[in-house]
Write a protein that holds these residues in place. Sequence first.
Motif, PDB file in Angstrom:
ATOM      1  N   HIS A  99      -2.257   4.224   8.029  1.00 16.19           N
ATOM      2  CA  HIS A  99      -2.282   4.608   6.921  1.00 16.19           C
ATOM      3  C   HIS A  99      -3.830   4.363   6.007  1.00 16.19           C
ATOM      4  O   HIS A  99      -3.924   3.876   4.852  1.00 16.19           O
ATOM      5  CB  HIS A  99      -1.333   3.920   5.899  1.00 16.19           C
ATOM      6  CG  HIS A  99       0.130   4.439   6.429  1.00 16.19           C
ATOM      7  ND1 HIS A  99       0.434   5.650   6.312  1.00 16.19           N
ATOM      8  CD2 HIS A  99       0.988   3.817   7.178  1.00 16.19           C
ATOM      9  CE1 HIS A  99       1.692   5.833   6.848  1.00 16.19           C
ATOM     10  NE2 HIS A  99       2.101   4.729   7.451  1.00 16.19           N
ATOM     11  N   ALA A 100      -4.753   3.747   6.977  1.00 22.23           N
ATOM     12  CA  ALA A 100      -6.125   3.437   6.371  1.00 22.23           C
ATOM     13  C   ALA A 100      -6.590   4.578   5.416  1.00 22.23           C
ATOM     14  O   ALA A 100      -7.665   4.125   4.608  1.00 22.23           O
ATOM     15  CB  ALA A 100      -6.937   3.245   7.410  1.00 22.23           C
ATOM     16  N   ASP A 101      -6.301   5.822   5.831  1.00 28.81           N
ATOM     17  CA  ASP A 101      -6.756   6.731   4.971  1.00 28.81           C
ATOM     18  C   ASP A 101      -6.427   6.617   3.302  1.00 28.81           C
ATOM     19  O   ASP A 101      -6.667   7.162   2.529  1.00 28.81           O
ATOM     20  CB  ASP A 101      -6.330   8.259   5.346  1.00 28.81           C
ATOM     21  CG  ASP A 101      -4.759   8.271   5.281  1.00 28.81           C
ATOM     22  OD1 ASP A 101      -4.128   7.370   5.657  1.00 28.81           O
ATOM     23  OD2 ASP A 101      -4.337   9.594   5.219  1.00 28.81           O
ATOM     24  N   ARG A 102      -5.296   5.889   2.997  1.00 28.47           N
ATOM     25  CA  ARG A 102      -4.902   5.341   1.560  1.00 28.47           C
ATOM     26  C   ARG A 102      -5.924   4.471   0.899  1.00 28.47           C
ATOM     27  O   ARG A 102      -5.930   4.524  -0.338  1.00 28.47           O
ATOM     28  CB  ARG A 102      -3.507   4.640   1.708  1.00 28.47           C
ATOM     29  CG  ARG A 102      -2.642   5.540   2.428  1.00 28.47           C
ATOM     30  CD  ARG A 102      -1.543   6.477   1.492  1.00 28.47           C
ATOM     31  NE  ARG A 102      -1.638   6.346   0.013  1.00 28.47           N
ATOM     32  CZ  ARG A 102      -0.637   5.747  -0.291  1.00 28.47           C
ATOM     33  NH1 ARG A 102       0.473   5.624   0.072  1.00 28.47           N
ATOM     34  NH2 ARG A 102      -0.793   5.759  -1.832  1.00 28.47           N
ATOM     35  N   VAL A 103      -6.954   3.811   1.819  1.00 29.81           N
ATOM     36  CA  VAL A 103      -7.752   3.113   1.241  1.00 29.81           C
ATOM     37  C   VAL A 103      -9.178   3.855   0.932  1.00 29.81           C
ATOM     38  O   VAL A 103      -9.729   4.466   1.680  1.00 29.81           O
ATOM     39  CB  VAL A 103      -8.083   1.921   2.084  1.00 29.81           C
ATOM     40  CG1 VAL A 103      -9.121   0.734   1.456  1.00 29.81           C
ATOM     41  CG2 VAL A 103      -6.595   1.203   2.447  1.00 29.81           C
ATOM     42  N   SER A 137      -6.447  -3.086   8.784  1.00 33.41           N
ATOM     43  CA  SER A 137      -6.875  -1.803   9.116  1.00 33.41           C
ATOM     44  C   SER A 137      -6.876  -1.349  10.615  1.00 33.41           C
ATOM     45  O   SER A 137      -6.741  -0.272  11.039  1.00 33.41           O
ATOM     46  CB  SER A 137      -8.624  -1.477   8.675  1.00 33.41           C
ATOM     47  OG  SER A 137      -9.439  -2.523   9.204  1.00 33.41           O
ATOM     48  N   ALA A 138      -6.910  -2.299  11.450  1.00 34.06           N
ATOM     49  CA  ALA A 138      -6.928  -2.323  13.055  1.00 34.06           C
ATOM     50  C   ALA A 138      -5.554  -1.947  13.519  1.00 34.06           C
ATOM     51  O   ALA A 138      -5.383  -1.361  14.492  1.00 34.06           O
ATOM     52  CB  ALA A 138      -7.459  -3.587  13.521  1.00 34.06           C
ATOM     53  N   SER A 139      -4.543  -2.120  12.707  1.00 30.62           N
ATOM     54  CA  SER A 139      -3.044  -1.869  13.042  1.00 30.62           C
ATOM     55  C   SER A 139      -2.388  -0.779  12.444  1.00 30.62           C
ATOM     56  O   SER A 139      -1.266  -0.504  12.802  1.00 30.62           O
ATOM     57  CB  SER A 139      -2.509  -3.396  12.914  1.00 30.62           C
ATOM     58  OG  SER A 139      -2.054  -3.577  11.551  1.00 30.62           O
ATOM     59  N   THR A 140      -3.027  -0.333  11.376  1.00 21.85           N
ATOM     60  CA  THR A 140      -1.924   0.563  10.664  1.00 21.85           C
ATOM     61  C   THR A 140      -2.441   2.141  10.899  1.00 21.85           C
ATOM     62  O   THR A 140      -3.480   2.447  11.392  1.00 21.85           O
ATOM     63  CB  THR A 140      -2.354   0.440   8.891  1.00 21.85           C
ATOM     64  OG1 THR A 140      -1.759   1.081   8.262  1.00 21.85           O
ATOM     65  CG2 THR A 140      -3.914   0.913   8.649  1.00 21.85           C
ATOM     66  N   ILE A 153       0.849  -1.082   0.061  1.00 29.05           N
ATOM     67  CA  ILE A 153      -0.175   0.062   0.035  1.00 29.05           C
ATOM     68  C   ILE A 153       0.809   1.213  -0.139  1.00 29.05           C
ATOM     69  O   ILE A 153       0.511   2.089  -0.729  1.00 29.05           O
ATOM     70  CB  ILE A 153      -0.991  -0.201   1.132  1.00 29.05           C
ATOM     71  CG1 ILE A 153      -2.034  -0.954   1.015  1.00 29.05           C
ATOM     72  CG2 ILE A 153      -1.660   1.327   1.309  1.00 29.05           C
ATOM     73  CD1 ILE A 153      -2.939  -1.257   1.941  1.00 29.05           C
ATOM     74  N   LEU A 154       1.936   1.267   0.885  1.00 23.84           N
ATOM     75  CA  LEU A 154       2.603   2.455   1.054  1.00 23.84           C
ATOM     76  C   LEU A 154       3.765   2.600  -0.244  1.00 23.84           C
ATOM     77  O   LEU A 154       4.031   3.711  -0.468  1.00 23.84           O
ATOM     78  CB  LEU A 154       3.628   2.403   2.216  1.00 23.84           C
ATOM     79  CG  LEU A 154       3.017   2.568   3.618  1.00 23.84           C
ATOM     80  CD1 LEU A 154       3.848   2.304   4.760  1.00 23.84           C
ATOM     81  CD2 LEU A 154       2.186   3.722   3.604  1.00 23.84           C
ATOM     82  N   ALA A 155       3.866   1.631  -1.087  1.00 21.98           N
ATOM     83  CA  ALA A 155       4.639   1.787  -2.253  1.00 21.98           C
ATOM     84  C   ALA A 155       3.846   2.212  -3.551  1.00 21.98           C
ATOM     85  O   ALA A 155       4.413   2.544  -4.478  1.00 21.98           O
ATOM     86  CB  ALA A 155       5.168   0.371  -2.648  1.00 21.98           C
ATOM     87  N   GLN A 156       2.540   2.471  -3.418  1.00 19.80           N
ATOM     88  CA  GLN A 156       1.399   2.951  -4.134  1.00 19.80           C
ATOM     89  C   GLN A 156       1.756   4.306  -4.372  1.00 19.80           C
ATOM     90  O   GLN A 156       1.400   5.061  -3.211  1.00 19.80           O
ATOM     91  CB  GLN A 156       0.219   2.531  -4.308  1.00 19.80           C
ATOM     92  CG  GLN A 156      -0.036   0.889  -4.231  1.00 19.80           C
ATOM     93  CD  GLN A 156       0.626   0.148  -5.451  1.00 19.80           C
ATOM     94  OE1 GLN A 156       0.803   0.606  -6.661  1.00 19.80           O
ATOM     95  NE2 GLN A 156       1.592  -0.714  -5.189  1.00 19.80           N
ATOM     96  N   PRO A 157       1.528   5.054  -5.757  1.00 25.07           N
ATOM     97  CA  PRO A 157       1.625   6.497  -5.694  1.00 25.07           C
ATOM     98  C   PRO A 157       0.178   7.032  -5.327  1.00 25.07           C
ATOM     99  O   PRO A 157       0.000   8.220  -5.154  1.00 25.07           O
ATOM    100  CB  PRO A 157       2.173   6.777  -7.003  1.00 25.07           C
ATOM    101  CG  PRO A 157       1.960   5.691  -7.861  1.00 25.07           C
ATOM    102  CD  PRO A 157       2.108   4.611  -6.739  1.00 25.07           C
ATOM    103  N   ASP A 158      -0.831   6.031  -5.671  1.00 25.68           N
ATOM    104  CA  ASP A 158      -2.176   6.569  -5.784  1.00 25.68           C
ATOM    105  C   ASP A 158      -2.947   5.720  -4.550  1.00 25.68           C
ATOM    106  O   ASP A 158      -2.465   4.904  -3.922  1.00 25.68           O
ATOM    107  CB  ASP A 158      -2.871   6.302  -7.132  1.00 25.68           C
ATOM    108  CG  ASP A 158      -2.263   6.741  -8.178  1.00 25.68           C
ATOM    109  OD1 ASP A 158      -2.082   8.073  -7.969  1.00 25.68           O
ATOM    110  OD2 ASP A 158      -1.808   6.275  -9.330  1.00 25.68           O
TER     111      ASP A 158
END
Length: 188
Positions: free
Chosen positions: A80-84, A75-78, A52-57
Amino acid sequence: MTRILLLPGWQGSSDGHWQRQWERLYGDIVVEQADWDFPRRGDWIARLEDVILAQPDPVALVGHSLGCHLIDAWSASTRHADRVVCALLVAPPDLQSDELPAALLPWRHLLSQAPLPFPATLAASTDDPYCRWQAAQQLAQRWGARCANLGGCGHVNAASGLGDWPHGRQLLDAMLPPAQHPTALFSA
């Protein structure tokens, strides 16, 4: 544009599986795990985070079987859920089943009780051997997901004979913002 990440379940997805067909047809990314047979939860979560973090979008997650529970655990541990943008959860197994394979038992006791922090649809079959319809409805409720009844499609895998499963793609496309439909690029 939204990138579609495909998350196979325990033992991966075979070439005839709709996830592998979506990879070929639409250029979606299959999140490959180091060990499909012994799914170590922490390893699977870390791998998903890296991809997920490797994706530019922003991304949309499409989980099949244990891949649905991976989405929940991640999702319970990240942070960066806002990237989804959204998630399509297809045929999640009932981790409380007495018939759960030994390799999946470690996933049973670490379930999140919080709803997913992004829009989701759970698509389940009424005759899935790994999850009764009522259990699927309970998972959808717990995850705050819309529940789509697929009728009798078994485990919604290669053995179900769905081909590239256009109905599943429609479910995914319905959740994506119109300008972000990657499928539209390939259907012209």
